[in-house]
Structure formats: C-alpha cells, structure tokens
Motif scaffolding. Sequence first.
Motif, PDB file in Angstrom:
ATOM      1  N   UNK A   1      -0.827  29.876  59.204  1.00  0.00           N
ATOM      2  CA  UNK A   1      -0.307  28.641  58.612  1.00  0.00           C
ATOM      3  C   UNK A   1       0.939  28.114  59.322  1.00  0.00           C
ATOM      4  N   UNK A   2       1.467  28.855  60.278  1.00  0.00           N
ATOM      5  CA  UNK A   2       2.741  28.483  60.908  1.00  0.00           C
ATOM      6  C   UNK A   2       2.502  27.898  62.294  1.00  0.00           C
ATOM      7  N   UNK A   3       3.532  27.334  62.857  1.00  0.00           N
ATOM      8  CA  UNK A   3       3.414  26.640  64.137  1.00  0.00           C
ATOM      9  C   UNK A   3       3.085  27.632  65.251  1.00  0.00           C
ATOM     10  N   UNK A   4       2.316  27.208  66.239  1.00  0.00           N
ATOM     11  CA  UNK A   4       1.940  28.109  67.345  1.00  0.00           C
ATOM     12  C   UNK A   4       3.146  28.697  68.070  1.00  0.00           C
ATOM     13  N   UNK A   5       4.232  27.924  68.180  1.00  0.00           N
ATOM     14  CA  UNK A   5       5.420  28.432  68.877  1.00  0.00           C
ATOM     15  C   UNK A   5       6.008  29.628  68.145  1.00  0.00           C
ATOM     16  N   UNK A   6       6.105  29.543  66.814  1.00  0.00           N
ATOM     17  CA  UNK A   6       6.637  30.653  66.033  1.00  0.00           C
ATOM     18  C   UNK A   6       5.694  31.849  66.051  1.00  0.00           C
ATOM     19  N   UNK A   7       4.384  31.584  65.982  1.00  0.00           N
ATOM     20  CA  UNK A   7       3.413  32.679  66.012  1.00  0.00           C
ATOM     21  C   UNK A   7       3.490  33.438  67.333  1.00  0.00           C
ATOM     22  N   UNK A   8       3.573  32.698  68.437  1.00  0.00           N
ATOM     23  CA  UNK A   8       3.675  33.344  69.747  1.00  0.00           C
ATOM     24  C   UNK A   8       4.934  34.185  69.848  1.00  0.00           C
ATOM     25  N   UNK A   9       6.008  33.700  69.252  1.00  0.00           N
ATOM     26  CA  UNK A   9       7.282  34.425  69.288  1.00  0.00           C
ATOM     27  C   UNK A   9       7.204  35.724  68.502  1.00  0.00           C
TER      28      UNK A   9
ATOM     29  N   UNK B   1      13.781  19.522  67.099  1.00  0.00           N
ATOM     30  CA  UNK B   1      12.880  20.647  67.352  1.00  0.00           C
ATOM     31  C   UNK B   1      12.745  21.526  66.113  1.00  0.00           C
ATOM     32  N   UNK B   2      13.872  21.762  65.410  1.00  0.00           N
ATOM     33  CA  UNK B   2      13.843  22.595  64.213  1.00  0.00           C
ATOM     34  C   UNK B   2      12.970  22.000  63.118  1.00  0.00           C
ATOM     35  N   UNK B   3      13.088  20.690  62.895  1.00  0.00           N
ATOM     36  CA  UNK B   3      12.264  20.051  61.871  1.00  0.00           C
ATOM     37  C   UNK B   3      10.781  20.080  62.246  1.00  0.00           C
ATOM     38  N   UNK B   4      10.463  19.902  63.527  1.00  0.00           N
ATOM     39  CA  UNK B   4       9.060  19.915  63.958  1.00  0.00           C
ATOM     40  C   UNK B   4       8.457  21.307  63.794  1.00  0.00           C
ATOM     41  N   UNK B   5       9.192  22.336  64.239  1.00  0.00           N
ATOM     42  CA  UNK B   5       8.668  23.702  64.212  1.00  0.00           C
ATOM     43  C   UNK B   5       8.517  24.220  62.788  1.00  0.00           C
ATOM     44  N   UNK B   6       9.430  23.843  61.901  1.00  0.00           N
ATOM     45  CA  UNK B   6       9.420  24.383  60.538  1.00  0.00           C
ATOM     46  C   UNK B   6       8.678  23.498  59.556  1.00  0.00           C
ATOM     47  N   UNK B   7       7.917  22.537  60.049  1.00  0.00           N
ATOM     48  CA  UNK B   7       7.199  21.635  59.142  1.00  0.00           C
ATOM     49  C   UNK B   7       5.978  22.293  58.522  1.00  0.00           C
ATOM     50  N   UNK B   8       5.486  23.396  59.096  1.00  0.00           N
ATOM     51  CA  UNK B   8       4.304  24.079  58.588  1.00  0.00           C
ATOM     52  C   UNK B   8       4.696  25.344  57.832  1.00  0.00           C
ATOM     53  N   UNK B   9       3.750  25.882  57.053  1.00  0.00           N
ATOM     54  CA  UNK B   9       4.001  27.099  56.288  1.00  0.00           C
ATOM     55  C   UNK B   9       4.347  26.784  54.852  1.00  0.00           C
ATOM     56  N   UNK B  10       4.940  27.752  54.169  1.00  0.00           N
ATOM     57  CA  UNK B  10       5.319  27.569  52.772  1.00  0.00           C
ATOM     58  C   UNK B  10       4.672  28.547  51.832  1.00  0.00           C
ATOM     59  N   UNK B  11       3.581  29.215  52.259  1.00  0.00           N
ATOM     60  CA  UNK B  11       2.955  30.231  51.432  1.00  0.00           C
ATOM     61  C   UNK B  11       1.943  29.673  50.448  1.00  0.00           C
ATOM     62  N   UNK B  12       1.225  30.601  49.808  1.00  0.00           N
ATOM     63  CA  UNK B  12       0.192  30.234  48.840  1.00  0.00           C
ATOM     64  C   UNK B  12       0.450  30.951  47.524  1.00  0.00           C
ATOM     65  N   UNK B  13       0.148  30.265  46.446  1.00  0.00           N
ATOM     66  CA  UNK B  13       0.314  30.866  45.131  1.00  0.00           C
ATOM     67  C   UNK B  13      -0.727  31.957  44.901  1.00  0.00           C
ATOM     68  N   UNK B  14      -0.339  32.975  44.144  1.00  0.00           N
ATOM     69  CA  UNK B  14      -1.224  34.074  43.788  1.00  0.00           C
ATOM     70  C   UNK B  14      -1.472  34.004  42.285  1.00  0.00           C
ATOM     71  N   UNK B  15      -2.730  34.021  41.900  1.00  0.00           N
ATOM     72  CA  UNK B  15      -3.080  33.892  40.483  1.00  0.00           C
ATOM     73  C   UNK B  15      -2.468  35.031  39.669  1.00  0.00           C
ATOM     74  N   UNK B  16      -1.762  34.677  38.612  1.00  0.00           N
ATOM     75  CA  UNK B  16      -1.173  35.665  37.720  1.00  0.00           C
ATOM     76  C   UNK B  16       0.078  36.321  38.254  1.00  0.00           C
ATOM     77  N   UNK B  17       0.643  35.792  39.327  1.00  0.00           N
ATOM     78  CA  UNK B  17       1.843  36.365  39.926  1.00  0.00           C
ATOM     79  C   UNK B  17       2.912  35.282  40.095  1.00  0.00           C
ATOM     80  N   UNK B  18       4.174  35.735  40.096  1.00  0.00           N
ATOM     81  CA  UNK B  18       5.274  34.802  40.319  1.00  0.00           C
ATOM     82  C   UNK B  18       5.492  34.578  41.808  1.00  0.00           C
ATOM     83  N   UNK B  19       5.335  35.626  42.612  1.00  0.00           N
ATOM     84  CA  UNK B  19       5.587  35.548  44.045  1.00  0.00           C
ATOM     85  C   UNK B  19       4.459  34.814  44.761  1.00  0.00           C
ATOM     86  N   UNK B  20       4.716  34.469  45.989  1.00  0.00           N
ATOM     87  CA  UNK B  20       3.735  33.824  46.857  1.00  0.00           C
ATOM     88  C   UNK B  20       3.385  34.764  48.002  1.00  0.00           C
ATOM     89  N   UNK B  21       2.232  34.542  48.601  1.00  0.00           N
ATOM     90  CA  UNK B  21       1.827  35.312  49.780  1.00  0.00           C
ATOM     91  C   UNK B  21       1.650  34.367  50.957  1.00  0.00           C
TER      92      UNK B  21
END
Length: 282
Positions: A116-124, A91-111
Amino acid sequence: MYRFSNTVIGLLNLFTLLASIPIIGAGLWMAKSSTTCESFLQTPLLILGFVILIISLAGFIGACFNVVWALWVYLLVMLFIIAALMGLTIFGFVVTSQGGGQEVAGRVYREYRLEDYSPWLIKRVTDAQYWNTIRSCLLNSKTCGKIALWTPLDYVNNDMSPVQSGCCKPPTSCNYNMVTMVAQNPDCYRWNNAPTVLCYECDSCKAGVLESVRRDWHKLSVLNIVMLLLLIGIYSIGCCAFQNTKRAETDYPYGQNRMSKVRPRWDYYWWRWWHDKKEQLY
C-alpha cells in the motif's frame, strides 16, 4: 529605519547561532551512543547544526559589521536552503500520500500492508542492510515488550502503534489452532514466539515501520512549511540589510541620489580626456 533591517537580521542570526550549539552537541552525543536508533540520526543532526552555525555566523557578521561579502554568502546559501526545503516538502507530501492501514473487524488497532506504500519507501525498507539496522533498533527499543503480557481481551480492547501491530504479533487472520487447507498470509509462517524473532521479518512489520515513517514525515512536512515561510521572511530582511550595507560602504546617507560613480568605468577617463581636448580646441 535605515539600520532596522540590519539590527533585526543580526539578532535573528545570533539566536540561530546559539540554537545550533545544542543541535551539534546532540549529534556528537548520538555518535558516541551504542543505541542503533540514535546513531542513525547523528549525520543529519550534525550537518544541520554545522550549516546553521556557519550561515548564522556569516549573517551576524555581515549585518552587524557591514561586511558585504559575508551577507552575500549568507543570502546565497539561504536561497539554496529555501529551495532545498521547498523540494523536500513537496517530495515528502508525494511520498507519504499512500498508506494508512486497514481496519480489523472487532479490533481497535489497524493492520498494514507493504504494497500500500510508495515504491520509493518500499525499495528503501526492503534493502537488507537498511532493514537490519531498523531491526536492531526495534529490538533495543523494547517496543514489543510493552504488550508481551497482554491478555486476549487486551488485544480486542486496546490500540497499538503501527510497529506493534506489524512486528509484535502475527496478522489477525492467521489460524494456528487447526490444520487448514486455505492459503494464509505468508507472514503467518514467518511468526515465531521467540522474543528476538516474533514478526520482525514479516512484511507487516516493514509496513508498520513505513506507517510510522509516513506519519512522522507528514508532521515534518507541515513543520517544513512553517519553517519555509519563516526563512523567506528572514531572507527578505537579509536582502534589505545587504542593500543597507552596500550603501554604507559609499558613505551616502539613506535616500540621497548619487549622480557620479564612486569607481568610474574604464571608458570614463577616455571620455574625460576627449572632452577636455574639445574644450581646448573651441
């Protein structure tokens, strides 16, 4: 080798029995703490600690004192724990298979984006009561205070955690310098400079929390695989100890063939009576 499996399973359960004490102590300490984040973890810790304590005690008694029923309970619950852990890992591998963030131009961090995340996590995370608990936790953790004094150059050169990226600043695409007719990210209008507001009600904040959960859950799933293999090994040794304990009850040495029953079935006496009668007749 007859008593080897009993000795090993006894020592392993003695170790886990002692290890459960600090786990229970940590759960009780968190129950008395006023910090929301710590009290949020108290129930799983207490349940885990008491389950390990009871099961280890049953396995230790059964293996060291040849108590068959204790080992039987131990093996039954161990089988349930192995099945539950296997289900949780999948269950953990299935739920956490989505997401990861997107790169931001000219920045080190991600947003991070909530969709982008699984419906179960979003509902929670979008549940109001659950989010209020997380929001209080974030305020008490002082996570945003660590970057409060950053300069614009720091935002360009330094990395951020997912929570800092989503909760402590508005999205990078937001434009507050002039009036624009172009539609902006809704989180741009939720942002406020007040330390207790910031972007805690933004979808990006919820996404940042989910990214942290996703990373931690992925690490936990990898650890679960290691624990699963270890538990299967302990369960196999426990099965050998169970067989040894059953054999010890009958006082038969290891490897001796038993030709008669210790406790004959009900029809044995009827057959014996009929056999004696036939001998008397012939």
